[in-house]
Design an enzyme around this catalytic site. Sequence first.
Site, PDB file in Angstrom:
ATOM      1  CG  HIS A   1     -49.421  -6.129  17.243  1.00 12.73           C
ATOM      2  ND1 HIS A   1     -48.645  -4.997  17.252  1.00 12.73           N
ATOM      3  CD2 HIS A   1     -48.907  -6.959  16.303  1.00 12.73           C
ATOM      4  CE1 HIS A   1     -47.694  -5.151  16.338  1.00 12.73           C
ATOM      5  NE2 HIS A   1     -47.821  -6.323  15.765  1.00 12.73           N
TER       6      HIS A   1
ATOM      7  CG  ASP B   1     -48.861 -14.593  13.198  1.00 17.05           C
ATOM      8  OD1 ASP B   1     -48.559 -14.589  12.004  1.00 17.05           O
ATOM      9  OD2 ASP B   1     -48.030 -14.461  14.115  1.00 17.05           O
TER      10      ASP B   1
HETATM   11  N1  ACO Z   1     -54.776 -13.672  24.706  1.00 13.93           N
HETATM   12  C1  ACO Z   1     -55.126 -13.403  25.987  1.00 13.93           C
HETATM   13  N2  ACO Z   1     -54.591 -12.386  26.704  1.00 13.93           N
HETATM   14  C2  ACO Z   1     -53.671 -11.635  26.096  1.00 13.93           C
HETATM   15  C3  ACO Z   1     -53.258 -11.860  24.774  1.00 13.93           C
HETATM   16  C4  ACO Z   1     -53.840 -12.922  24.089  1.00 13.93           C
HETATM   17  N3  ACO Z   1     -53.492 -13.228  22.830  1.00 13.93           N
HETATM   18  N4  ACO Z   1     -52.328 -10.953  24.443  1.00 13.93           N
HETATM   19  C5  ACO Z   1     -52.131 -10.188  25.517  1.00 13.93           C
HETATM   20  N5  ACO Z   1     -52.951 -10.596  26.524  1.00 13.93           N
HETATM   21  C6  ACO Z   1     -53.038 -10.039  27.867  1.00 13.93           C
HETATM   22  C7  ACO Z   1     -51.886 -10.579  28.710  1.00 13.93           C
HETATM   23  O1  ACO Z   1     -52.210 -11.785  29.364  1.00 13.93           O
HETATM   24  C8  ACO Z   1     -51.657  -9.439  29.669  1.00 13.93           C
HETATM   25  O2  ACO Z   1     -52.684  -9.475  30.659  1.00 13.93           O
HETATM   26  P1  ACO Z   1     -52.374  -8.966  32.160  1.00 13.93           P
HETATM   27  O3  ACO Z   1     -52.058  -7.517  32.029  1.00 13.93           O
HETATM   28  O4  ACO Z   1     -53.615  -9.270  32.871  1.00 13.93           O
HETATM   29  O5  ACO Z   1     -51.192  -9.778  32.617  1.00 13.93           O
HETATM   30  C9  ACO Z   1     -51.920  -8.200  28.819  1.00 13.93           C
HETATM   31  O6  ACO Z   1     -52.817  -8.633  27.785  1.00 13.93           O
HETATM   32  C10 ACO Z   1     -50.662  -7.645  28.194  1.00 13.93           C
HETATM   33  O7  ACO Z   1     -50.032  -8.714  27.487  1.00 13.93           O
HETATM   34  P2  ACO Z   1     -48.502  -8.732  27.100  1.00 13.93           P
HETATM   35  O8  ACO Z   1     -48.138 -10.100  26.642  1.00 13.93           O
HETATM   36  O9  ACO Z   1     -47.705  -8.137  28.218  1.00 13.93           O
HETATM   37  O10 ACO Z   1     -48.534  -7.685  25.894  1.00 13.93           O
HETATM   38  P3  ACO Z   1     -47.359  -7.420  24.933  1.00 13.93           P
HETATM   39  O11 ACO Z   1     -47.598  -6.134  24.262  1.00 13.93           O
HETATM   40  O12 ACO Z   1     -46.067  -7.611  25.633  1.00 13.93           O
HETATM   41  O13 ACO Z   1     -47.491  -8.669  23.928  1.00 13.93           O
HETATM   42  C11 ACO Z   1     -47.971 -10.126  22.215  1.00 13.93           C
HETATM   43  C12 ACO Z   1     -47.888  -8.660  22.623  1.00 13.93           C
HETATM   44  C13 ACO Z   1     -46.662 -10.854  22.577  1.00 13.93           C
HETATM   45  C14 ACO Z   1     -48.152 -10.224  20.714  1.00 13.93           C
HETATM   46  C15 ACO Z   1     -49.165 -10.778  22.956  1.00 13.93           C
HETATM   47  O14 ACO Z   1     -50.367 -10.106  22.619  1.00 13.93           O
HETATM   48  C16 ACO Z   1     -49.283 -12.263  22.666  1.00 13.93           C
HETATM   49  O15 ACO Z   1     -48.586 -13.061  23.295  1.00 13.93           O
HETATM   50  N6  ACO Z   1     -50.184 -12.680  21.702  1.00 13.93           N
HETATM   51  C17 ACO Z   1     -50.329 -14.067  21.349  1.00 13.93           C
HETATM   52  C18 ACO Z   1     -49.222 -14.505  20.410  1.00 13.93           C
HETATM   53  C19 ACO Z   1     -49.364 -13.896  19.046  1.00 13.93           C
HETATM   54  O16 ACO Z   1     -50.424 -13.888  18.435  1.00 13.93           O
HETATM   55  N7  ACO Z   1     -48.233 -13.414  18.528  1.00 13.93           N
HETATM   56  C20 ACO Z   1     -48.164 -12.823  17.201  1.00 13.93           C
HETATM   57  C21 ACO Z   1     -48.011 -11.351  17.268  1.00 13.93           C
HETATM   58  S1  ACO Z   1     -47.975 -10.627  15.676  1.00 13.93           S
HETATM   59  C22 ACO Z   1     -46.422 -10.983  15.131  1.00 13.93           C
HETATM   60  O17 ACO Z   1     -45.504 -11.053  15.859  1.00 13.93           O
HETATM   61  C23 ACO Z   1     -46.250 -11.190  13.740  1.00 13.93           C
END
Ligand code: ACO
Length: 378
Positions: free
Chosen positions: A261, A314
Amino acid sequence: MSVTEIVPGLEGVPIAASAISRVDGQNSLLEYRGLNIETLAEHSTFEETNFLLLYGKLPTRRELDDFIRDGARHRRLKYRVIDLLKCLPEHGHPMEALQAAVPAIGMFYPERYHPGTEQKRLSCLRLIEKLPVVVASFHRLRTGDDNLIPRPDLNIAGNFLYMLRGEEPDPVRTRILDVCLILHAEHTMNASTFAGRVVASTLAHPYCVVSSALGALSGPLHGGANEQVLTMLERIGSPANARAEIRRMVEAKEKIMGFGHRVYKTIDPRAKILKKYAEQLCRRSGSRFYDIAVAVEEAASEVLSDRGICPNVDFYSGLVYAELGIPRDCFTSVFAMARVTGWLAHWIEQLEDNRIFRPTQKYVGRSGESYVPIERRG
Ligand code: ACO
């Protein structure tokens, strides 16, 4: 003020002052209008929470009774909206049907362009009450069932379950869905709320505001993740497979859906509440999914929690919805049925001190190019 650096995803950039909700991502805290989400989940109802979010205070008994009675009067869809739903392809996604229906519903209310206090109240009631009816009706129609007339004697959660399944809703399940709606009703400046506020800032009407927010919510990085969590749990198949599969996914740089998140760097407080309901429902039905989910949570936490990547709302919501008999491709629409209140509260707040959103860009393209006639292009 001139800001020259691009901030990808606007991370950490405040785009509005808001008094609607507050998240403390380090301490797993979420408040609506200053009230803790855990307290609301225990003591409130979705209807009361809607009043709180829209009007900024808890209602008196009389205010709440009026709000519920007035709301239930706006539940029915015009028959032409039902005809529209009948015309949509049955294999289309329910979020697409919802996004198509919302501006169409608005077309029946000419006052949508003149948002005085009474018009705002009516638009909020109509959108909050009709969204669940659209979701249930589209599902019934696409599966060949008769459309049902909404029941004004049930609350929003109960009427949704009644319309979806065509049977008297069970009180325990109705209360669990009611709590899910409370938990999803609002969540500060996320992608869909921002999308809605941008559209609100152009003075577009609330049906357009909600329609744009619906589009943003549908993506798998936002509200669409709950569907994908269940697909992942199904693929993993048993608790014993969880560790190996999660390690493979992390090594392959695949995202674990329902984890991570932008704001929470510890467990999302809503996930804790939903986990409890997922366990209750899965134990009751004998479903294996709860045990698989717990094994996935443990395995993913081992490799991700040091980086502040923890279960979000989620992760367990899909499990709860599946146990409530909600079809998997309707999960995000159920999220939207709740979040519509937050979007509307932000619409009202945006209009209180509006300035159209018009950010800037850093131009990185070419300039001063000469126009080459088509016959001379190589
Ligand atoms: N699984 C594995 N690695 C992850 C995850 C995950 N669920 N979430 C983040 N990371 C890692 C990324 O790969 C990235 O790694 P890196 O720095 O080595 O490249 C780092 O953590 C940062 O990730 P970002 O996607 O840049 O973080 P951001 O804050 O932009 O994204 C998000 C948040 C979009 C929710 C992300 O955690 C994600 O894609 N999660 C999975 C989808 C999800 O569950 N979405 C629901 C969110 S809650 C809602 O919207 C109601």
